[in-house]
Every structure is written in structure tokens, then in C-alpha cells.
Enzyme design. Structure first.
Site, PDB file in Angstrom:
ATOM      1  CD  GLU A 215      51.000  64.430  43.575  1.00  0.00           C
ATOM      2  OE1 GLU A 215      52.221  64.378  43.782  1.00  0.00           O
ATOM      3  OE2 GLU A 215      50.179  63.688  44.153  1.00  0.00           O
TER       4      GLU A 215
ATOM      5  CD  GLU B  44      50.377  57.078  40.050  1.00  0.00           C
ATOM      6  OE1 GLU B  44      50.678  56.410  41.036  1.00  0.00           O
ATOM      7  OE2 GLU B  44      50.684  58.273  39.925  1.00  0.00           O
TER       8      GLU B  44
ATOM      9  N   GLY C  45      46.074  59.403  46.818  1.00  0.00           N
ATOM     10  CA  GLY C  45      46.029  59.993  48.157  1.00  0.00           C
ATOM     11  C   GLY C  45      44.634  60.106  48.755  1.00  0.00           C
TER      12      GLY C  45
ATOM     13  CG  ASN D 227      55.949  59.515  43.890  1.00  0.00           C
ATOM     14  OD1 ASN D 227      56.897  60.229  44.214  1.00  0.00           O
ATOM     15  ND2 ASN D 227      54.869  59.978  43.282  1.00  0.00           N
TER      16      ASN D 227
ATOM     17  CB  SER E 197      44.391  54.795  47.487  1.00  0.00           C
ATOM     18  OG  SER E 197      44.197  56.194  47.613  1.00  0.00           O
TER      19      SER E 197
ATOM     20  CE  LYS F 264      52.405  61.252  45.978  1.00  0.00           C
ATOM     21  NZ  LYS F 264      51.035  61.568  45.687  1.00  0.00           N
TER      22      LYS F 264
ATOM     23  CG  HIS G 132      52.882  61.869  39.866  1.00  0.00           C
ATOM     24  ND1 HIS G 132      51.927  62.672  40.457  1.00  0.00           N
ATOM     25  CD2 HIS G 132      52.864  60.702  40.541  1.00  0.00           C
ATOM     26  CE1 HIS G 132      51.366  62.015  41.456  1.00  0.00           C
ATOM     27  NE2 HIS G 132      51.923  60.810  41.536  1.00  0.00           N
TER      28      HIS G 132
END
Ligand code: PEP
Length: 252
Positions: A101, A169, A175, A12, A214, A14, A99
């Protein structure tokens, strides 16, 4: 090497990448050709601006190109949106939905994600639906309750099991360099597998469950070896060829 598993490794990107990254796709293609993966599938989801160019380079190869979101509508007055059929038109074979985000910054609800997933599946895109708990939800012992609710509300009733993928996730792992321990990953993945079985019966066997958060070259082999982990959704480590290749090295 993670033996006897048909893994899906998805990158991904992003909101990263430009035409300068075309060379990375060429390197990836060369590597994939050399390695001759038997069972594993590899997917890169760049920003929409790069899908056309990437899918042109990777045509007729094992590398799939996908998007990071799509509309729940087919066409019409929805400024800025892109439908699954438009994504297919520029060579996309897959889409990531829900996702964390997007759940956070675009305030996407389970209901909207379900509607997007229905649209993506109707258009034969490989549809990766993300679920995951926040750190507070984990600390208060609510991980499984949250995941159960997200699965129940963001997945369509009618599915094509070969085209549906779940990505677990944990939000706090994305991250951050933090990763749940292997036992915790196993518990959540086996819980997701049970939920899918009770909802979709025998079809559930075909639904892959990816871990994301991660994943890197140091932890990939151990994570990919956990039961019920069928692959990984990789953010940061998918942006650099050598890091992503090191993860793919564990696949067969
Ligand atoms: C992601 O955002 O999907 C992700 C897994 O990111 P990272 O690997 O950078 O934690």
C-alpha cells in the site's frame, strides 16, 4: 498446532483503531500470559497514535508493539515524518517497511525502502520488509523475477539477521480473500530463502520469512505448516481479538 517452528505472527492494523481498542490489547495480554508461548513471537503494529499507549500496557510481556513505516532520516525538517529513534522513544520495537500500500499510494521505491531499512536496523528495530507481485505480474509468469528484484534493491547489504524479517505478500491476496495455493507459497518462500542465502551466507538462516495476504483462522494452520513459512503478517484478521486469537492458537 504447528509443531517445531518459532513463528512470528504480526498484526498490521493499517489506518484502523482508536483508544477504544486498548481493551483488545488487555485481552491479548491475558491470553498470551495464559497460553505461555514457548517459541512464538507476537507483534501488533497499530497506527502511530496508539503505539505509546499499547506499549505501556504490554511492557514486560511477550507482546511486541511496532509501527507501519518510518523515515530514512534521523531528525530535521521532514514535516510529518517519524524516525526510528522516535518510534523507539514511544515503545516501538518493530517496523513494517515497503508494504504494497505504501509502494502504491506513497510511490515508495525500492531505493527508499532500503534506506529506511538501514535506518531501522541501525536503531535496533525488528525490521519487516514486504515484497510481493501484482496479479498481472503473476499472470505473466513474472512472480519470481519481481520478488528477486525487490529483494535485491530493497534490502541493505549490512544486516542484523535477528532483526530482519521478510514478508511475502502477493498484492492480489491482500484484503481480497484470495490466497495462493500451498505449492505456490512454498515456491516463493524457498526462492526467497535461496536469495537470502546467496546474499548473506550463514546469517540468512536467522531471517524469518512471513506470508501475508488474507490469512485467517480457517487457512492459518495450513499456511503456517508450509516449509520456509516462519509466520504470518495479518491485516484484517488482526483487528478482532477472537479472529487473531484463533490464529495464535496454532502457535506454540
Ligand atoms: C496486509 O495488508 O499486510 C495484509 C496481510 O492484509 P490482509 O490480511 O487483510 O489481507
Amino acid at each position: 498446532m504447528v509443531k517445531n517452528k518459532d513463528l512470528l505472527i504480526a498484526g498490521n492494523w493499517k489506518m484502523n483503531g482508536s483508544k477504544k481498542n486498548l481493551s483488545m490489547i488487555s485481552l491479548l495480554m491475558k491470553y498470551i500470559k495464559q497460553k505461555k508461548f514457548k517459541n512464538s513471537e507476537i507483534l501488533i503494529c497499530p497506527p502511530n497514535t496508539l503505539i505509546d499507549a499499547f506499549s505501556n500496557i504490554s511492557k514486560r510481556s511477550k507482546l511486541m508493539i511496532g509501527a507501519q513505516d518510518c523515515s530514512d532520516k534521523e531528525y530535521g525538517a521532514f514535516t510529518g515524518d517519524i524516525s526510528p529513534s522516535m518510534l523507539k522513544d514511544i515503545g516501538s520495537q518493530a517496523v513494517i517497511l515497503g508494504h504494497s500500500e505504501r509502494r502504491q499510494y506513497q510511490e515508495e521505491s525500492n531505493k527508499l525502502i532500503r534506506s529506511k531499512a538501514e535506518n531501522a536496523l541501525n536503531n535496533n528495530l525488528l525490521t519487516i520488509v514486504c515484497v510481493g507481485e501484482s496479479l498481472n505480474q503473476k499472470k505473466s509468469g513474472n512472480t519470481l523475477r519481481v520478488i528477486g528484484e525487490q529483494l535485491k534493491k530493497s534490502l541493505p547489504d549490512k544486516i542484523k539477521p535477528n532483526d530482519l524479517v521478510i514478508a511475502y505478500e502477493p498484492i492480489w491476496a491482500i484484503g481480497s480473500g484470495l490466497v495462493p495455493n500451498n505449492d505456490d507459497i512454498y515456491k516463493v518462500h524457498s526462492f526467497i530463502s535461496d536469495k537470502l542465502k546467496s546474499r548473506y551466507g550463514g546469517k540468512a538462516k536467522k531471517i524469518k520469512i512471513l506470508y501475508g495476504g488474507s490469512v485467517n483462522k480457517k487457512n492459518a494452520s495450513s499456511i503456517l505448516s508450509i516449509d520456509y513459512v516462519d509466520g504470518a503478517l495479518v491485516g484484517g484478521a488482526s483487528l478482532k481479538f477472537s479472529d487473531f486469537r484463533a490464529i495464535l492458537d496454532f502457535c506454540n
